[in-house]
Enzyme design. Structure first.
Site, mmCIF file in Angstrom:
data_model
loop_
_atom_site.group_PDB
_atom_site.id
_atom_site.type_symbol
_atom_site.label_atom_id
_atom_site.label_comp_id
_atom_site.label_asym_id
_atom_site.label_seq_id
_atom_site.Cartn_x
_atom_site.Cartn_y
_atom_site.Cartn_z
ATOM 1 N N ARG A 97 -28.243 -28.972 31.427
ATOM 2 C CA ARG A 97 -28.544 -30.570 30.801
ATOM 3 C C ARG A 97 -29.599 -31.105 31.671
ATOM 4 O O ARG A 97 -29.828 -31.160 32.771
ATOM 5 C CB ARG A 97 -27.163 -31.101 31.096
ATOM 6 C CG ARG A 97 -27.507 -32.479 31.107
ATOM 7 C CD ARG A 97 -26.194 -33.377 30.855
ATOM 8 N NE ARG A 97 -25.491 -33.183 29.721
ATOM 9 C CZ ARG A 97 -24.622 -34.048 29.014
ATOM 10 N NH1 ARG A 97 -24.099 -35.117 29.864
ATOM 11 N NH2 ARG A 97 -23.954 -33.914 28.018
ATOM 12 N N HIS A 124 -29.430 -32.604 21.252
ATOM 13 C CA HIS A 124 -27.926 -32.576 21.888
ATOM 14 C C HIS A 124 -27.398 -31.531 20.762
ATOM 15 O O HIS A 124 -26.600 -31.671 20.316
ATOM 16 C CB HIS A 124 -27.308 -33.708 22.083
ATOM 17 C CG HIS A 124 -26.147 -33.640 23.119
ATOM 18 N ND1 HIS A 124 -25.578 -32.515 23.542
ATOM 19 C CD2 HIS A 124 -25.005 -34.706 23.300
ATOM 20 C CE1 HIS A 124 -24.594 -32.722 24.152
ATOM 21 N NE2 HIS A 124 -24.319 -34.097 24.312
ATOM 22 N N GLN A 127 -23.391 -31.021 20.907
ATOM 23 C CA GLN A 127 -22.545 -32.047 20.346
ATOM 24 C C GLN A 127 -22.584 -31.812 18.771
ATOM 25 O O GLN A 127 -21.693 -32.226 18.214
ATOM 26 C CB GLN A 127 -22.896 -33.225 21.160
ATOM 27 C CG GLN A 127 -22.538 -34.537 20.533
ATOM 28 C CD GLN A 127 -21.060 -34.467 20.952
ATOM 29 O OE1 GLN A 127 -20.797 -34.446 22.170
ATOM 30 N NE2 GLN A 127 -20.163 -34.778 20.001
ATOM 31 N N ASP A 216 -24.355 -44.017 18.725
ATOM 32 C CA ASP A 216 -24.564 -43.544 19.993
ATOM 33 C C ASP A 216 -25.084 -44.778 21.119
ATOM 34 O O ASP A 216 -25.376 -45.923 20.483
ATOM 35 C CB ASP A 216 -25.462 -42.475 20.018
ATOM 36 C CG ASP A 216 -25.471 -41.779 21.206
ATOM 37 O OD1 ASP A 216 -24.719 -41.882 22.272
ATOM 38 O OD2 ASP A 216 -26.571 -40.670 21.543
ATOM 39 N N CYS A 256 -20.286 -39.569 19.932
ATOM 40 C CA CYS A 256 -20.258 -38.377 20.750
ATOM 41 C C CYS A 256 -19.614 -38.746 22.159
ATOM 42 O O CYS A 256 -19.196 -37.880 23.078
ATOM 43 C CB CYS A 256 -21.496 -37.792 21.182
ATOM 44 S SG CYS A 256 -22.717 -38.992 21.906
ATOM 45 N N ARG A 284 -15.781 -30.140 21.022
ATOM 46 C CA ARG A 284 -16.573 -29.589 21.810
ATOM 47 C C ARG A 284 -16.277 -28.392 22.644
ATOM 48 O O ARG A 284 -16.937 -27.312 22.660
ATOM 49 C CB ARG A 284 -16.834 -30.749 23.189
ATOM 50 C CG ARG A 284 -17.548 -31.891 22.734
ATOM 51 C CD ARG A 284 -18.987 -31.698 22.261
ATOM 52 N NE ARG A 284 -19.769 -30.972 22.707
ATOM 53 C CZ ARG A 284 -20.344 -31.331 23.982
ATOM 54 N NH1 ARG A 284 -20.454 -32.681 24.192
ATOM 55 N NH2 ARG A 284 -21.491 -30.834 24.569
HETATM 56 N N1 CP Z 1 -20.889 -36.198 24.559
HETATM 57 C C1 CP Z 1 -21.194 -35.650 25.630
HETATM 58 O O1 CP Z 1 -22.034 -34.893 25.864
HETATM 59 O O2 CP Z 1 -20.691 -36.012 26.870
HETATM 60 P P1 CP Z 1 -20.862 -35.808 28.229
HETATM 61 O O3 CP Z 1 -22.224 -36.606 28.803
HETATM 62 O O4 CP Z 1 -19.645 -36.353 29.014
HETATM 63 O O5 CP Z 1 -20.845 -34.436 28.574
HETATM 64 N N1 NVA Z 2 -27.601 -40.043 23.930
HETATM 65 C C1 NVA Z 2 -26.812 -40.121 24.915
HETATM 66 C C2 NVA Z 2 -25.778 -39.162 24.937
HETATM 67 C C3 NVA Z 2 -24.727 -38.839 25.787
HETATM 68 C C4 NVA Z 2 -23.713 -37.632 25.680
HETATM 69 C C5 NVA Z 2 -27.382 -39.754 26.275
HETATM 70 O O1 NVA Z 2 -28.386 -39.005 26.441
HETATM 71 O O2 NVA Z 2 -27.042 -40.445 27.331
#
Ligand code: CP
Ligand code: NVA
Length: 299
Positions: A97, A124, A127, A216, A256, A284
């Site tokens: 990540r 992502h 997701q 989102d 998400c 997930r």
């Molecule tokens: N939706 C998602 O990726 O959540 P987290 O940031 O909690 O992993």
């Molecule tokens: N768009 C959001 C998604 C979180 C899971 C972010 O990048 O923070």
């Protein structure tokens, strides 16, 4: 080797991954990743991605190691190249990540094991695989549906959703202030694979006849410095009962998570009867199991 950096990397096996996830959820699974080890590097916070990957590995007989960037030498300046080369000597698969998609590519270029994108500034994919699994569970079919996405059209979720919609011939509507429209590269990619994509600012027709309404956060991780400006720009884009009423009566609402109630969605919609946000979160884990099997050639 199979990396999953973009949803496009899973294009040819997308439906197979979803079907395997649904099958495992319904009928159980074998420990096909016995003794396999996943390293997970996190530069940003996570609830769902971290826990779903850990539980997925455990259920399939493997093991996951959580590495926060600040706890490993990457946070003190060790290069991504060296990190990739070292981790590849210990583990079978890496999840990352990251803040930057360039760093994601750099890790994959130097790893000799599969690299899975657990979110970066551009995409992502994990997701969106779970989201499409959820849509297939709820609607029985993906092809021919209509999806309307409200809010930040240039973020990771919007990009991966646009591409996934194009892959499945889903009509995709991105409703977003012009400044936050998707990046040109993603628009081109979606159109190149034949995506029925419409991008627009908020208007009375938005969400009409939609089967799926998605939103989102307006302030993604990494965008915190622009918070004030973004809250102003997205004012009027909240998914509320009025927007839901324009969609088909059996439309589902997706997010998400994490959600910020009163901003991108009202709590009554997010926790209302059309919402599937907690199925999405659960999925997930099932999707992660199928993605890990795919990456390790066990699908
Ligand atoms: N939706 C998602 O990726 O959540 P987290 O940031 O909690 O992993
Ligand atoms: N768009 C959001 C998604 C979180 C899971 C972010 O990048 O923070």
């Amino acid at each position: 080797m199979k990396h999953l950096l973009s949803i496009m990397d899973a294009k040819d096996d997308f439906e197979k991954i979803i079907d395997d996830a649904i099958e495992m959820k319904r009928n159980g699974y074998e420990k096909v990743l016995k003794d396999k080890i996943l390293a997970m590097i996190f530069e940003k916070s996570s609830t769902r991605t971290r826990v779903s990957f850990e539980t997925a590995m455990q259920k399939l007989g493997g093991y996951a190691i959580f590495l926060s960037k600040n706890d490993i030498q990457l946070g003190r300046g060790e290069t991504i190249e060296d990190t990739a080369k070292v981790l590849s000597r210990y583990v079978d698969v890496i999840m990352y990540r990251a803040y930057s998609h360039k760093n994601m590519e750099e890790l994959a270029k130097n790893a000799s094991v599969p690299v899975i994108n657990g979110l970066d500034n551009e995409e992502h994919p994990c997701q969106v695989i779970a989201d499409f699994m959820t849509i297939k569970e709820k609607k029985g079919e993906l092809h021919g549906l209509k999806m309307s996405y409200f809010g930040d059209g240039g973020n990771n979720m919007a990009h991966s959703l646009m591409l996934a919609a194009a892959i499945f011939n889903i009509e995709m509507e991105i409703v977003s202030p012009k400044k936050y429209w998707p990046h040109e590269r993603y628009i081109e990619m979606a159109r190149k694979i034949g995506g029925k994509l419409k991008i627009m600012e908020m208007n009375e027709e938005a969400a009409k006849n939609a089967d799926v309404i998605v939103t989102d956060t307006w302030v993604s991780m990494g965008d915190e410095a622009e918070k004030e400006e973004r809250l102003k720009a997205f004012n009027g884009y909240t998914v509320d009962e009025n927007i839901m009423a324009r969609a088909k009566p059996d439309a589902i609402f997706m997010h998400c998570l994490p959600a910020y109630y009163g901003y991108e969605v009202t709590k009554s919609v997010a926790h209302g009867k059309q919402s599937v946000i907690f199925d999405e979160a659960e999925n997930r884990m099932w999707a992660q199991m199928a993605i890990l099997k795919w990456a390790l050639d066990k699908l």
